[in-house]
Write a protein that holds these residues in place. Structure first.
Motif, PDB file in Angstrom:
ATOM      1  N   TRP A  41       0.804  -1.223   0.000  1.00  0.00           N
ATOM      2  CA  TRP A  41       0.000   0.000   0.000  1.00  0.00           C
ATOM      3  C   TRP A  41       0.838   1.276   0.000  1.00  0.00           C
ATOM      4  O   TRP A  41       0.432   2.299  -0.570  1.00  0.00           O
ATOM      5  CB  TRP A  41      -0.940   0.016   1.204  1.00  0.00           C
ATOM      6  CG  TRP A  41      -2.073  -0.947   1.096  1.00  0.00           C
ATOM      7  CD1 TRP A  41      -2.317  -2.014   1.907  1.00  0.00           C
ATOM      8  CD2 TRP A  41      -3.115  -0.954   0.116  1.00  0.00           C
ATOM      9  NE1 TRP A  41      -3.442  -2.694   1.493  1.00  0.00           N
ATOM     10  CE2 TRP A  41      -3.954  -2.064   0.394  1.00  0.00           C
ATOM     11  CE3 TRP A  41      -3.419  -0.140  -0.979  1.00  0.00           C
ATOM     12  CZ2 TRP A  41      -5.076  -2.362  -0.370  1.00  0.00           C
ATOM     13  CZ3 TRP A  41      -4.535  -0.434  -1.752  1.00  0.00           C
ATOM     14  CH2 TRP A  41      -5.341  -1.528  -1.441  1.00  0.00           C
ATOM     15  N   ILE A  42       2.019   1.225   0.634  1.00  0.00           N
ATOM     16  CA  ILE A  42       2.845   2.430   0.736  1.00  0.00           C
ATOM     17  C   ILE A  42       3.696   2.648  -0.512  1.00  0.00           C
ATOM     18  O   ILE A  42       3.920   3.797  -0.918  1.00  0.00           O
ATOM     19  CB  ILE A  42       3.751   2.357   1.986  1.00  0.00           C
ATOM     20  CG1 ILE A  42       2.904   2.409   3.257  1.00  0.00           C
ATOM     21  CG2 ILE A  42       4.772   3.485   1.995  1.00  0.00           C
ATOM     22  CD1 ILE A  42       3.713   2.255   4.528  1.00  0.00           C
ATOM     23  N   SER A  43       4.143   1.563  -1.148  1.00  0.00           N
ATOM     24  CA  SER A  43       5.074   1.702  -2.266  1.00  0.00           C
ATOM     25  C   SER A  43       4.522   1.193  -3.604  1.00  0.00           C
ATOM     26  O   SER A  43       4.478   1.939  -4.583  1.00  0.00           O
ATOM     27  CB  SER A  43       6.372   0.955  -1.948  1.00  0.00           C
ATOM     28  OG  SER A  43       7.250   0.977  -3.052  1.00  0.00           O
ATOM     29  N   ARG A  44       4.096  -0.071  -3.639  1.00  0.00           N
ATOM     30  CA  ARG A  44       3.765  -0.683  -4.921  1.00  0.00           C
ATOM     31  C   ARG A  44       2.542  -0.056  -5.591  1.00  0.00           C
ATOM     32  O   ARG A  44       2.570   0.253  -6.791  1.00  0.00           O
ATOM     33  CB  ARG A  44       3.554  -2.184  -4.736  1.00  0.00           C
ATOM     34  CG  ARG A  44       4.770  -2.926  -4.213  1.00  0.00           C
ATOM     35  CD  ARG A  44       5.904  -2.933  -5.239  1.00  0.00           C
ATOM     36  NE  ARG A  44       7.129  -3.501  -4.694  1.00  0.00           N
ATOM     37  CZ  ARG A  44       7.378  -4.801  -4.618  1.00  0.00           C
ATOM     38  NH1 ARG A  44       6.472  -5.679  -5.023  1.00  0.00           N
ATOM     39  NH2 ARG A  44       8.532  -5.228  -4.141  1.00  0.00           N
ATOM     40  N   VAL A  45       1.462   0.128  -4.862  1.00  0.00           N
ATOM     41  CA  VAL A  45       0.255   0.724  -5.446  1.00  0.00           C
ATOM     42  C   VAL A  45       0.489   2.172  -5.886  1.00  0.00           C
ATOM     43  O   VAL A  45       0.154   2.536  -7.026  1.00  0.00           O
ATOM     44  CB  VAL A  45      -0.940   0.623  -4.469  1.00  0.00           C
ATOM     45  CG1 VAL A  45      -2.141   1.423  -4.991  1.00  0.00           C
ATOM     46  CG2 VAL A  45      -1.339  -0.835  -4.274  1.00  0.00           C
ATOM     47  N   PRO A  46       1.072   3.042  -5.015  1.00  0.00           N
ATOM     48  CA  PRO A  46       1.356   4.410  -5.481  1.00  0.00           C
ATOM     49  C   PRO A  46       2.266   4.455  -6.707  1.00  0.00           C
ATOM     50  O   PRO A  46       2.058   5.267  -7.609  1.00  0.00           O
ATOM     51  CB  PRO A  46       2.023   5.054  -4.264  1.00  0.00           C
ATOM     52  CG  PRO A  46       1.493   4.300  -3.100  1.00  0.00           C
ATOM     53  CD  PRO A  46       1.368   2.894  -3.578  1.00  0.00           C
ATOM     54  N   ARG A  47       3.268   3.589  -6.734  1.00  0.00           N
ATOM     55  CA  ARG A  47       4.183   3.579  -7.885  1.00  0.00           C
ATOM     56  C   ARG A  47       3.444   3.213  -9.168  1.00  0.00           C
ATOM     57  O   ARG A  47       3.614   3.876 -10.198  1.00  0.00           O
ATOM     58  CB  ARG A  47       5.328   2.592  -7.637  1.00  0.00           C
ATOM     59  CG  ARG A  47       6.288   2.477  -8.817  1.00  0.00           C
ATOM     60  CD  ARG A  47       7.492   1.646  -8.482  1.00  0.00           C
ATOM     61  NE  ARG A  47       8.415   1.604  -9.620  1.00  0.00           N
ATOM     62  CZ  ARG A  47       9.721   1.478  -9.513  1.00  0.00           C
ATOM     63  NH1 ARG A  47      10.276   1.383  -8.319  1.00  0.00           N
ATOM     64  NH2 ARG A  47      10.494   1.451 -10.576  1.00  0.00           N
ATOM     65  N   THR A  48       2.633   2.188  -9.112  1.00  0.00           N
ATOM     66  CA  THR A  48       1.900   1.763 -10.301  1.00  0.00           C
ATOM     67  C   THR A  48       0.922   2.835 -10.760  1.00  0.00           C
ATOM     68  O   THR A  48       0.809   3.115 -11.962  1.00  0.00           O
ATOM     69  CB  THR A  48       1.160   0.442 -10.018  1.00  0.00           C
ATOM     70  OG1 THR A  48       2.101  -0.557  -9.615  1.00  0.00           O
ATOM     71  CG2 THR A  48       0.420  -0.043 -11.252  1.00  0.00           C
ATOM     72  N   LEU A  49       0.215   3.447  -9.823  1.00  0.00           N
ATOM     73  CA  LEU A  49      -0.724   4.518 -10.180  1.00  0.00           C
ATOM     74  C   LEU A  49       0.007   5.711 -10.795  1.00  0.00           C
ATOM     75  O   LEU A  49      -0.472   6.310 -11.766  1.00  0.00           O
ATOM     76  CB  LEU A  49      -1.499   4.964  -8.941  1.00  0.00           C
ATOM     77  CG  LEU A  49      -2.563   4.008  -8.416  1.00  0.00           C
ATOM     78  CD1 LEU A  49      -3.160   4.529  -7.105  1.00  0.00           C
ATOM     79  CD2 LEU A  49      -3.679   3.809  -9.448  1.00  0.00           C
ATOM     80  N   SER A  50       1.157   6.068 -10.233  1.00  0.00           N
ATOM     81  CA  SER A  50       1.911   7.207 -10.765  1.00  0.00           C
ATOM     82  C   SER A  50       2.415   6.924 -12.176  1.00  0.00           C
ATOM     83  O   SER A  50       2.424   7.817 -13.026  1.00  0.00           O
ATOM     84  CB  SER A  50       3.079   7.545  -9.839  1.00  0.00           C
ATOM     85  OG  SER A  50       4.030   6.499  -9.809  1.00  0.00           O
ATOM     86  N   ILE A  51       2.817   5.682 -12.440  1.00  0.00           N
ATOM     87  CA  ILE A  51       3.261   5.315 -13.793  1.00  0.00           C
ATOM     88  C   ILE A  51       2.113   5.450 -14.784  1.00  0.00           C
ATOM     89  O   ILE A  51       2.276   6.008 -15.883  1.00  0.00           O
ATOM     90  CB  ILE A  51       3.809   3.876 -13.803  1.00  0.00           C
ATOM     91  CG1 ILE A  51       5.113   3.797 -13.007  1.00  0.00           C
ATOM     92  CG2 ILE A  51       4.045   3.395 -15.232  1.00  0.00           C
ATOM     93  CD1 ILE A  51       5.608   2.376 -12.776  1.00  0.00           C
ATOM     94  N   ILE A  52       0.948   4.949 -14.399  1.00  0.00           N
ATOM     95  CA  ILE A  52      -0.216   5.015 -15.290  1.00  0.00           C
ATOM     96  C   ILE A  52      -0.616   6.463 -15.558  1.00  0.00           C
ATOM     97  O   ILE A  52      -0.842   6.871 -16.712  1.00  0.00           O
ATOM     98  CB  ILE A  52      -1.397   4.230 -14.682  1.00  0.00           C
ATOM     99  CG1 ILE A  52      -1.076   2.734 -14.661  1.00  0.00           C
ATOM    100  CG2 ILE A  52      -2.686   4.487 -15.462  1.00  0.00           C
ATOM    101  CD1 ILE A  52      -2.100   1.897 -13.916  1.00  0.00           C
ATOM    102  N   LEU A  53      -0.700   7.274 -14.504  1.00  0.00           N
ATOM    103  CA  LEU A  53      -1.110   8.670 -14.655  1.00  0.00           C
ATOM    104  C   LEU A  53      -0.103   9.452 -15.497  1.00  0.00           C
ATOM    105  O   LEU A  53      -0.484  10.206 -16.406  1.00  0.00           O
ATOM    106  CB  LEU A  53      -1.265   9.325 -13.280  1.00  0.00           C
ATOM    107  CG  LEU A  53      -2.443   8.843 -12.432  1.00  0.00           C
ATOM    108  CD1 LEU A  53      -2.325   9.363 -11.005  1.00  0.00           C
ATOM    109  CD2 LEU A  53      -3.759   9.288 -13.045  1.00  0.00           C
ATOM    110  N   ALA A  54       1.190   9.281 -15.215  1.00  0.00           N
ATOM    111  CA  ALA A  54       2.219  10.003 -15.968  1.00  0.00           C
ATOM    112  C   ALA A  54       2.261   9.554 -17.424  1.00  0.00           C
ATOM    113  O   ALA A  54       2.370  10.389 -18.335  1.00  0.00           O
ATOM    114  CB  ALA A  54       3.588   9.799 -15.312  1.00  0.00           C
TER     115      ALA A  54
END
Length: 316
Positions: A41-54
């Motif tokens: 929840w702290i690293s993997r999900v935010p990272r994946t969401l940021s990749i998709i959004l960017a």
């Protein structure tokens, strides 16, 4: 087909969340491992969401930039937009070192708008707007701005900090440090809603005026969208070059130049492409990681040359 594309991005997103040095697997999550859930929840999900959004936002920004410049070989990293945003962040870092991310984003946006407007102004003064000359002018302008930025970064001992903005890297993305990227998600939606206006504006000022649209207002909207997206992404994760150039062109080769139809494909393809590059960067030298900006640059530059040579061959 669009549903299949979305399913492919979802599959890559799932793979991305389970790739990394830390032991986060489906088995450990189902077993209730607290440490695995915390990292998830702290690293993997935010990272994946940021990749998709960017990925989505930068690809759509590239498409809008191509319509504004009326040239398929431009995007924010080849017209000085990204370099101008980096210069803005450097100015804030020097004069307001304790500034918040919002202040850095705002200043970077102002500089990005100025840099992009300068490119469009130079473009209007080129008598023969050859297809290949336009991106070269943008690259030279970006090079001049980057040289100025590097000089002052060297003088103020900020070269290492500057490097973190110029190379896209999602390894430092954590919960609480990526939320600005939701802004670019909203800007992507605005770009889709205004797709028809950008299409008309891309046909020239006289044509746009004859249809009853305010050409300058549409161009200003596009300028703000492209600059905001570039600034937010640079502030959050750094520069991801060539993405806004290759994705719209590849989508155009597949489904044509209908912008309203193309934008969803551009967004999906952009997100999937960055996800795939990020997975490659995290596995090719495991357990070490290659920044996604390096992978995208390597693939993107090769595709850029292919598109340029293909265009020249088609004209021959």
């Amino acid at each position: 087909m669009l549903i299949l594309g979305g399913a492919g991005v979802l599959l890559l997103a799932v793979v991305s969340m389970f790739v990394g040095v830390s032991d986060v697997s489906l088995t450990s999550l189902l077993a209730g491992d607290e440490n695995a859930w915390r990292i998830f929840w702290i690293s993997r999900v935010p990272r994946t969401l940021s990749i998709i959004l960017a990925g989505m936002a930068l690809s759509v920004a590239g498409l809008i930039m191509q319509l504004m410049a009326r040239n398929k070989f431009v995007e924010p990293s080849t017209v000085g937009t990204v370099e101008s945003a980096s210069l803005g962040i450097l100015v804030v870092t020097v004069f307001l070192p304790g500034a918040s991310l919002f202040v850095k984003m705002s200043t970077a946006t102002v500089f990005a708008v100025a840099g992009t407007a300068l490119f469009l102004l130079v473009l209007r003064r080129i008598p023969l707007r050859n297809t290949l000359i336009v991106p070269l002018v943008g690259i030279m302008l970006g090079g001049v701005i980057a040289a100025i930025t590097t000089f002052f970064a060297y003088r103020f001992d900020l070269l290492q900090t500057l490097n973190s903005w110029m190379v896209g890297d999602f390894s430092g993305v954590l919960r609480g440090r990526y939320e600005l990227l939701w802004i670019v998600g909203a800007l992507t939606v605005i770009g889709y809603l205004a797709a028809d206006r950008f299409t008309v504006a891309g046909m020239g000022q006289e044509f746009t005026t004859n249809l009853g649209l305010n050409y300058n207002r549409v161009m200003t909207l596009g300028l703000i969208i492209v600059s905001l997206i570039s600034a937010v992404v640079v502030v959050s994760v750094g520069s991801v070059p060539f993405l806004g150039l290759i994705v719209p062109n590849l989508v155009s080769l597949m489904i044509g130049d209908n912008v309203r139809r193309a934008i969803p494909w551009v967004a999906i393809f952009g997100a999937g492409f960055v996800l795939a590059c990020d997975i490659i960067g995290r596995t090719i030298r495991y357990p070490y990681e290659i920044p996604v900006g390096v992978i995208v640059s390597a693939i993107g530059s090769a595709l850029f040359l292919y598109l340029l040579l293909r265009k020249r061959s088609a004209r021959a």
